[in-house]
Design a protein around this motif. Structure first.
Motif, PDB file in Angstrom:
ATOM      1  N   THR A 126       0.794  -0.974  -0.061  1.00  0.00           N
ATOM      2  CA  THR A 126      -0.340   0.326  -0.534  1.00  0.00           C
ATOM      3  C   THR A 126       0.667   1.741   0.131  1.00  0.00           C
ATOM      4  N   LYS A 127       0.598   2.378  -0.442  1.00  0.00           N
ATOM      5  CA  LYS A 127       1.147   3.358  -0.855  1.00  0.00           C
ATOM      6  C   LYS A 127       1.007   3.770   0.704  1.00  0.00           C
ATOM      7  N   ASP A 128      -0.414   4.085   2.056  1.00  0.00           N
ATOM      8  CA  ASP A 128      -0.536   4.776   3.081  1.00  0.00           C
ATOM      9  C   ASP A 128      -0.642   2.879   3.814  1.00  0.00           C
ATOM     10  N   LEU A 129       0.338   2.987   4.760  1.00  0.00           N
ATOM     11  CA  LEU A 129       0.324   1.955   5.217  1.00  0.00           C
ATOM     12  C   LEU A 129      -0.210   2.199   7.165  1.00  0.00           C
ATOM     13  N   ASP A 130      -0.160   4.010   7.462  1.00  0.00           N
ATOM     14  CA  ASP A 130      -0.338   4.252   8.107  1.00  0.00           C
ATOM     15  C   ASP A 130      -2.296   4.084   8.521  1.00  0.00           C
ATOM     16  N   GLY A 131      -2.751   4.901   7.692  1.00  0.00           N
ATOM     17  CA  GLY A 131      -4.027   4.976   7.621  1.00  0.00           C
ATOM     18  C   GLY A 131      -4.583   3.093   6.812  1.00  0.00           C
ATOM     19  N   THR A 132      -4.197   2.148   6.312  1.00  0.00           N
ATOM     20  CA  THR A 132      -5.014   1.284   6.310  1.00  0.00           C
ATOM     21  C   THR A 132      -4.198   0.667   7.466  1.00  0.00           C
ATOM     22  N   GLU A 150      -4.446   1.857  10.584  1.00  0.00           N
ATOM     23  CA  GLU A 150      -5.798   2.481  11.268  1.00  0.00           C
ATOM     24  C   GLU A 150      -6.884   1.794  11.179  1.00  0.00           C
ATOM     25  N   ARG A 151      -7.626   1.642   9.495  1.00  0.00           N
ATOM     26  CA  ARG A 151      -8.582   0.970   8.699  1.00  0.00           C
ATOM     27  C   ARG A 151      -8.608  -0.752   9.386  1.00  0.00           C
ATOM     28  N   ARG A 164       9.212  -0.994   5.724  1.00  0.00           N
ATOM     29  CA  ARG A 164       8.079  -0.455   6.392  1.00  0.00           C
ATOM     30  C   ARG A 164       6.196  -1.376   6.659  1.00  0.00           C
ATOM     31  N   GLU A 187       4.859  -1.063   2.869  1.00  0.00           N
ATOM     32  CA  GLU A 187       4.707   0.203   2.436  1.00  0.00           C
ATOM     33  C   GLU A 187       5.522   0.884   1.598  1.00  0.00           C
ATOM     34  N   ARG A 207       6.690   3.459  -1.389  1.00  0.00           N
ATOM     35  CA  ARG A 207       7.190   4.735  -1.047  1.00  0.00           C
ATOM     36  C   ARG A 207       7.364   4.842  -2.876  1.00  0.00           C
TER      37      ARG A 207
END
Length: 137
Positions: free
Chosen positions: A89-95, A97-98, A119, A135, A137
């Protein structure tokens, strides 16, 4: 040669839980759902990648394995050491969190900067399969 990944196989032991996890938690589309002789195969994949699929299969369907091997597979699935897949994913933290809010996500590792330069985070699906999300990048 011009090769691409078409399908990968992961075992499952609960079709309803597997569909709910891959469809509702990970957001994959269900592409095929087949029951045959008391066994159940489910094909899922990202909607924007129609040429790449994950086939969730009953481990008992593998031809040529013994009862002892089936028991070993069941034990390894229960421990989460039998099968795995790496996603990106490009957005590990957002993924993450979901995923953390999902009731069926068994979080194994929060987002971490690994010493080898990636990461990632890790979770298990309902069958115990390890899913690492990297992630990009």
């Amino acid at each position: 040669m011009n090769l691409s990944i078409y399908q990968t196989f992961l075992p499952h032991d609960d079709p309803a839980a597997s569909v709910a996890f891959y469809r509702d938690t990970l957001g994959f589309e269900v592409r095929n759902d087949v029951e045959y002789q008391g066994m159940h195969w489910i094909t899922v994949g990202p909607a924007d990648q129609p040429g790449t699929s994950i086939v969730l299969h009953p481990p008992a369907a593998d031809p040529g394995i013994t009862d002892d091997e089936r028991r070993t597979i069941a034990e390894m699935m229960a421990k989460g050491t039998f099968a795995s897949i790496n996603l990106a994913t490009k957005d590990l933290d957002g993924t993450f969190e979901r995923l953390q809010r999902a009731e069926d996500a068994d979080v194994v590792q929060e987002p971490t900067d690994q010493p080898w330069g990636v990461r990632d985070c890790a979770l298990r699906d309902p069958a115990g399969n390890m899913i690492r999300i990297f992630e990009v990048r």
